[in-house]
Design an enzyme around this catalytic site. Sequence first.
Site, short mmCIF file in Angstrom:
data_model
loop_
_atom_site.label_atom_id
_atom_site.label_comp_id
_atom_site.label_asym_id
_atom_site.label_seq_id
_atom_site.Cartn_x
_atom_site.Cartn_y
_atom_site.Cartn_z
N ASP A 95 0.80 -1.23 0.00
CA ASP A 95 0.00 0.00 0.00
C ASP A 95 0.83 1.28 0.00
O ASP A 95 0.36 2.33 0.43
CB ASP A 95 -0.90 -0.01 1.24
CG ASP A 95 -0.12 -0.29 2.51
OD1 ASP A 95 1.10 -0.05 2.52
OD2 ASP A 95 -0.71 -0.75 3.50
N GLU A 117 -0.28 -9.05 -1.27
CA GLU A 117 -0.86 -8.51 -0.02
C GLU A 117 -2.11 -7.68 -0.35
O GLU A 117 -2.26 -6.52 0.06
CB GLU A 117 0.16 -7.69 0.79
CG GLU A 117 -0.23 -7.54 2.25
CD GLU A 117 0.76 -6.70 3.05
OE1 GLU A 117 0.70 -5.46 2.99
OE2 GLU A 117 1.59 -7.30 3.76
N GLU A 131 -2.30 5.01 3.17
CA GLU A 131 -2.19 3.63 2.69
C GLU A 131 -3.54 2.96 2.41
O GLU A 131 -3.65 2.14 1.49
CB GLU A 131 -1.40 2.77 3.69
CG GLU A 131 0.09 3.09 3.75
CD GLU A 131 0.45 4.25 4.67
OE1 GLU A 131 -0.47 4.86 5.26
OE2 GLU A 131 1.64 4.56 4.81
N HIS A 212 6.01 5.06 13.22
CA HIS A 212 6.33 6.00 12.14
C HIS A 212 5.14 6.41 11.30
O HIS A 212 5.29 7.07 10.27
CB HIS A 212 7.38 5.38 11.21
CG HIS A 212 6.87 4.17 10.47
ND1 HIS A 212 6.13 4.27 9.33
CD2 HIS A 212 6.98 2.86 10.73
CE1 HIS A 212 5.81 3.06 8.90
NE2 HIS A 212 6.31 2.18 9.74
N ARG A 214 2.22 8.19 9.41
CA ARG A 214 2.00 9.61 9.12
C ARG A 214 0.82 10.19 9.91
O ARG A 214 0.87 11.35 10.32
CB ARG A 214 1.74 9.80 7.63
CG ARG A 214 3.01 9.78 6.82
CD ARG A 214 2.74 9.78 5.34
NE ARG A 214 3.99 9.72 4.60
CZ ARG A 214 4.57 10.77 4.04
NH1 ARG A 214 4.00 11.95 4.09
NH2 ARG A 214 5.71 10.64 3.42
N HIS A 244 12.72 5.37 12.52
CA HIS A 244 12.53 5.55 11.07
C HIS A 244 13.26 6.82 10.64
O HIS A 244 13.32 7.79 11.40
CB HIS A 244 11.03 5.68 10.81
CG HIS A 244 10.62 5.52 9.38
ND1 HIS A 244 10.85 6.49 8.44
CD2 HIS A 244 10.00 4.52 8.74
CE1 HIS A 244 10.38 6.09 7.26
NE2 HIS A 244 9.85 4.88 7.42
C1 UD1 Z 1 6.52 4.78 3.74
C2 UD1 Z 1 5.14 4.24 3.34
C3 UD1 Z 1 4.54 3.48 4.51
C4 UD1 Z 1 5.49 2.42 5.04
C5 UD1 Z 1 6.83 3.05 5.34
C6 UD1 Z 1 7.78 1.97 5.73
C7 UD1 Z 1 3.92 5.66 1.78
C8 UD1 Z 1 2.91 6.72 1.64
N1 UD1 Z 1 4.24 5.34 3.05
O1 UD1 Z 1 6.39 5.65 4.87
O2 UD1 Z 1 3.34 2.85 4.08
O3 UD1 Z 1 4.95 1.91 6.22
O4 UD1 Z 1 7.32 3.73 4.18
O5 UD1 Z 1 8.94 2.44 6.24
O6 UD1 Z 1 4.43 5.14 0.82
N2 UD1 Z 1 14.08 8.60 4.49
C9 UD1 Z 1 15.46 8.55 4.36
N3 UD1 Z 1 16.04 7.36 4.03
C10 UD1 Z 1 15.35 6.22 3.85
C11 UD1 Z 1 13.95 6.27 4.00
C12 UD1 Z 1 13.33 7.48 4.30
O7 UD1 Z 1 16.13 9.54 4.55
O8 UD1 Z 1 15.92 5.16 3.58
C13 UD1 Z 1 13.44 9.90 4.84
C14 UD1 Z 1 13.38 10.89 3.67
O9 UD1 Z 1 13.49 12.16 4.18
C15 UD1 Z 1 11.95 10.67 3.12
C16 UD1 Z 1 11.20 10.43 4.42
O10 UD1 Z 1 12.09 9.64 5.22
O11 UD1 Z 1 11.47 11.78 2.40
C17 UD1 Z 1 9.89 9.74 4.32
O12 UD1 Z 1 9.99 8.60 3.49
P1 UD1 Z 1 8.62 7.96 2.94
O13 UD1 Z 1 8.87 6.95 1.93
O14 UD1 Z 1 7.72 9.10 2.54
O15 UD1 Z 1 8.17 7.23 4.26
P2 UD1 Z 1 6.75 7.15 4.90
O16 UD1 Z 1 5.68 7.82 4.11
O17 UD1 Z 1 6.94 7.56 6.31
N1 UDP Z 2 12.25 -3.58 10.41
C1 UDP Z 2 13.63 -3.63 10.20
N2 UDP Z 2 14.44 -2.78 10.89
C2 UDP Z 2 13.95 -1.88 11.79
C3 UDP Z 2 12.53 -1.81 11.99
C4 UDP Z 2 11.72 -2.67 11.27
O1 UDP Z 2 14.10 -4.44 9.40
O2 UDP Z 2 14.73 -1.14 12.38
C5 UDP Z 2 11.39 -4.48 9.63
C6 UDP Z 2 10.31 -5.21 10.38
O3 UDP Z 2 10.76 -6.45 10.87
C7 UDP Z 2 9.21 -5.37 9.34
C8 UDP Z 2 9.39 -4.16 8.46
O4 UDP Z 2 10.70 -3.66 8.72
O5 UDP Z 2 9.42 -6.51 8.53
C9 UDP Z 2 8.36 -3.15 8.79
O6 UDP Z 2 8.66 -1.98 8.15
P1 UDP Z 2 8.03 -0.60 8.53
O7 UDP Z 2 7.66 -0.59 9.98
O8 UDP Z 2 8.98 0.43 8.03
O9 UDP Z 2 6.76 -0.53 7.59
P2 UDP Z 2 5.28 -1.10 7.66
O10 UDP Z 2 5.31 -2.55 7.89
O11 UDP Z 2 4.58 -0.32 8.75
O12 UDP Z 2 4.73 -0.73 6.33
#
Ligand code: UD1
Ligand code: UDP
Length: 395
Positions: A95, A117, A131, A212, A214, A244
Amino acid sequence: MRILSIFGTRPEAIKMAPLVKALAAEPSLESRVCITGQHQQMLDQVMDLFGLKAHCRLDVMRPNQSLNSLTAALFDAIDPLLEAERPDRVLVHGDTTTALVAAMAAFHRRIPVGHVEAGLRTGDLRQPWPEEMNRRSIDLIADQLFAPTAESRCNLLDERLAGQIWVTGNTVIDALQKTARRIDDDDHLRQRLDNRFGFLQPGRRLLLVTGHRRENFGEGLRHICQALRRLAQRADLQIVYPLHLNPNVKGPVTEQLGGLHNVHLIEPQDYLSFVRLMQRAHVVLTDSGGVQEEAPTLGKPVLVMRDVTERPEAVAAGTARLVGTSTQSIEQGVSALLDDEALWRQSAQACNPYGDGQASARIVDALLGRPVSEFAVRMPQAAQPLAVPGQTVPG
Ligand code: UD1
Ligand code: UDP
């Protein structure tokens, strides 16, 4: 048949890894992988661990970008990729914004989409946000729907969608079982992982936290931190919170919890290390989707910091409980599990409502038109499977 898997975030990579491996092992399939780069560091940790190779890497991540700019960047990057790759089918997972845009871009080019999924629902477009909208839209587009559980299949049937549905189990259980076995079978590896957490004190029970979402930014996260501050006063507890990288999480949480002696704010962990932390946890407190599925498999009580969940199966089995995001209910939920041994034991029974480790094999069978022996849950004696999605916080 040429299959293009498109993903970009940490959870997608963990959950697609076993499937990508299974696709690569099929001689009649040409499996291609595109990483959008929605996440960079957090995704690379997973690619390295599972030895996944991307055929193509897009570069859409910008620090703290808005959902609309991410969406626009993804459309711009994915469309030329589809033109160049000309896949017979695109696979997306879950999602995320990456999954939604990849599905829409494929739809615009009349390329069939398989949704891994499929069918998870809270019934509330506001949570998880965005999501819930993403996954509903992807399910509308996809002609192949890989539903992890019987409940998710029911959700899809209720919406009278056109796609064909298979109940496969969740591929996260494939990934988790393999990873946990690797840790269990290798004393040296286990010791190496434990050395990374040398700061943990043997006499204190471990509360593992992730948060984490939103919709929890701002007030929700403040309440969560307040609850953790109060819990940190207990002499029998230590808290580990891998943060995160989203600045809206990392900044506020560090500000509110940094410096407390038994709260360890650590970097996002590679999957091996995180699975080891889950194994060592006494209680898991999370708003994550994937962690809600993993903790029950490891027999860890999990408290979910949401008002509603699209994963009601573990709640029905008694391993998970919704505590919302109020300071009081989080503190009470954790304290109850710490102080009531009987409650903890009851909640700590391992159960596998989300899969049996064969989800990827079933998806490959479906893709190849072979008969699929669908996933069926074996619930513990007392547990009653829930018929309705979107379980809400009691009381
Ligand atoms: C996204 C997904 C969410 C998922 C989560 C898992 C959407 C809308 N949301 O969350 O469903 O649960 O990922 O983690 O797609 N950033 C870094 N390095 C990284 C990753 C993120 O710096 O490796 C920072 C960046 O500033 C980025 C911000 O985190 O812009 C947010 O990343 P984003 O993909 O938007 O994460 P979420 O929306 O929080
Ligand atoms: N996870 C990881 N390292 C971490 C935290 C989570 O590998 O420091 C793994 C966790 O076991 C799970 C996945 O990341 O499989 C979950 O990811 P996240 O919480 O980012 O996203 P969501 O599942 O909420 O979409």
